[in-house]
Design an enzyme around this catalytic site. Structure first.
Site, mmCIF file in Angstrom:
data_model
loop_
_atom_site.group_PDB
_atom_site.id
_atom_site.type_symbol
_atom_site.label_atom_id
_atom_site.label_comp_id
_atom_site.label_asym_id
_atom_site.label_seq_id
_atom_site.Cartn_x
_atom_site.Cartn_y
_atom_site.Cartn_z
ATOM 1 N N ASP A 98 -37.860 -35.668 2.470
ATOM 2 C CA ASP A 98 -38.759 -35.136 3.499
ATOM 3 C C ASP A 98 -37.906 -34.401 4.525
ATOM 4 O O ASP A 98 -37.776 -34.822 5.675
ATOM 5 C CB ASP A 98 -39.547 -36.279 4.137
ATOM 6 C CG ASP A 98 -40.450 -36.946 3.120
ATOM 7 O OD1 ASP A 98 -41.363 -36.276 2.622
ATOM 8 O OD2 ASP A 98 -40.210 -38.119 2.806
ATOM 9 N N HIS A 134 -35.854 -45.621 -1.234
ATOM 10 C CA HIS A 134 -35.929 -46.398 0.019
ATOM 11 C C HIS A 134 -34.748 -47.365 0.106
ATOM 12 O O HIS A 134 -34.172 -47.562 1.178
ATOM 13 C CB HIS A 134 -37.204 -47.247 0.058
ATOM 14 C CG HIS A 134 -38.472 -46.462 0.098
ATOM 15 N ND1 HIS A 134 -39.329 -46.392 -0.965
ATOM 16 C CD2 HIS A 134 -39.037 -45.727 1.087
ATOM 17 C CE1 HIS A 134 -40.371 -45.652 -0.645
ATOM 18 N NE2 HIS A 134 -40.222 -45.224 0.594
ATOM 19 N N GLN A 156 -51.307 -39.789 9.788
ATOM 20 C CA GLN A 156 -50.532 -38.662 9.239
ATOM 21 C C GLN A 156 -51.131 -38.122 7.942
ATOM 22 O O GLN A 156 -50.566 -37.212 7.337
ATOM 23 C CB GLN A 156 -49.078 -39.057 9.043
ATOM 24 C CG GLN A 156 -48.799 -40.032 7.904
ATOM 25 C CD GLN A 156 -47.355 -40.484 7.896
ATOM 26 O OE1 GLN A 156 -46.935 -41.286 8.722
ATOM 27 N NE2 GLN A 156 -46.561 -39.975 6.959
HETATM 28 O O1 PAF Z 1 -41.576 -40.783 5.336
HETATM 29 C C1 PAF Z 1 -42.433 -41.678 5.437
HETATM 30 O O2 PAF Z 1 -42.559 -42.572 4.581
HETATM 31 C C2 PAF Z 1 -43.370 -41.673 6.633
HETATM 32 O O3 PAF Z 1 -43.685 -40.388 7.015
HETATM 33 C C3 PAF Z 1 -42.829 -42.485 7.829
HETATM 34 C C4 PAF Z 1 -41.564 -41.878 8.380
HETATM 35 C C5 PAF Z 1 -42.576 -43.922 7.384
HETATM 36 C C6 PAF Z 1 -43.869 -42.509 8.938
HETATM 37 O O4 PAF Z 1 -45.064 -43.078 8.523
#
Ligand code: PAF
Length: 281
Positions: free
Chosen positions: A150, A37, A61
């Site tokens: 991702d 991150h 999600q």
């Molecule tokens: O990749 C992630 O951590 C999540 O899918 C995101 C983009 C923050 C959306 O909740």
């Protein structure tokens, strides 16, 4: 660093930044922050006048309630890391703040969202589109940053941005995967690996590197079979899927010449922890 917990607070801050003619970089996260991150934050900091990072575990999600319940939450440590990295705003909303009413929108995400993670986790990408579109509408960023771990998610987000009219020329920036010294892709889920699985997990990366070597002499489907066999031969690792897809459309390819940029995308259970990784061919 300002910690903002309300949508209105975030909208007000963003309006001030944009009214002053400044650029705004945005990094959406679900917290449990790690060096992966922080590489997104670093990239955002280098290209924008102001940076906002959201920390929100988005329930819409998660198609698996246990995954949602066990998702690591480390707010205090996250805020300390963001502050140290020179972030201007951390947006940390509650679920009620993000969803004062249930979000019933269904996005027409198309084929890009139907394969791989889309097939394995029904509703997952629609939930990602819901939360990211809400965040974009609040932040109104100049650029937004996403990690290539991702890989499919980035393609889905580009599609959502297109469907929503572009968010005023918002640029989606993808950032290469950050890895541990032994090759394991950094992930918030890695903290849940047992010591044995932590030792086994770098074999995923080794198998992907081997897959690229094999590609010279094998068809995509032969490479897929060999790679799955290699990963599953490591005790405790179980491949959910390994697919070789076109990097732009995320559709599986049958021959190498079908794609300018084939990408191998894998999901592996290391014990009960679901890990994903990918490699460009
Ligand atoms: O990749 C992630 O951590 C999540 O899918 C995101 C983009 C923050 C959306 O909740």
């Amino acid at each position: 660093m300002k910690v903002i917990r309300t949508a209105q607070g975030l909208r007000d801050w963003s309006a001030e930044v944009l009214a002053a003619g400044l650029s705004l970089g945005f990094v959406p996260t679900m917290g449990a922050l790690h060096a992966g991150h922080m590489s997104l934050v670093e990239k955002a900091r280098g290209a924008n006048d102001r940076i906002a990072v959201s920390v929100f575990v988005n329930p819409t999600q998660f198609n698996n309630p246990t995954d949602l319940a066990t998702y690591p939450r480390t707010e205090e440590a996250d805020l300390a890391m963001l502050e140290a990295a020179g972030v201007d705003v951390a947006f940390v909303p509650t679920v009620d703040e993000m969803y004062p009413e249930p979000d019933t929108r269904v996005f027409d995400l198309g084929p890009v969202a139907e394969v791989m993670e889309g097939a394995m986790r029904p509703g997952h990408f629609n939930g990602v589109a819901q939360v990211v579109s809400r965040l974009f509408a609040m932040v109104r960023p100049t650029r937004a940053y996403f990690g290539e771990k991702d890989f499919q998610q980035i393609a889905v987000i580009r599609r959502m941005v297109e469907l929503e009219g572009g968010f005023d020329g918002l640029e989606i920036v993808d950032v290469p995967i950050k890895r541990e010294a032994d090759g394991l892709a950094m992930s918030s889920r890695n903290v849940r690996l047992t010591p044995e699985m932590r030792q086994a997990a770098p074999s995923i990366r080794k198998a992907l590197l081997h897959a690229v070597e094999l590609a010279g002499a094998m068809t995509p489907s032969e490479v897929i079979d060999a790679t799955i066999t290699e990963i599953n031969s490591v005790p405790g690792l179980e491949t959910e899927y390994f697919q070789i897809v076109d990097g732009a459309t995320c559709q599986p390819i049958k021959a190498w010449h079908e794609s300018e940029q084939p990408v191998g995308c894998v999901t592996v259970y290391a014990g009960d922890v679901r890990l994903i990784d990918n490699i460009k061919f």
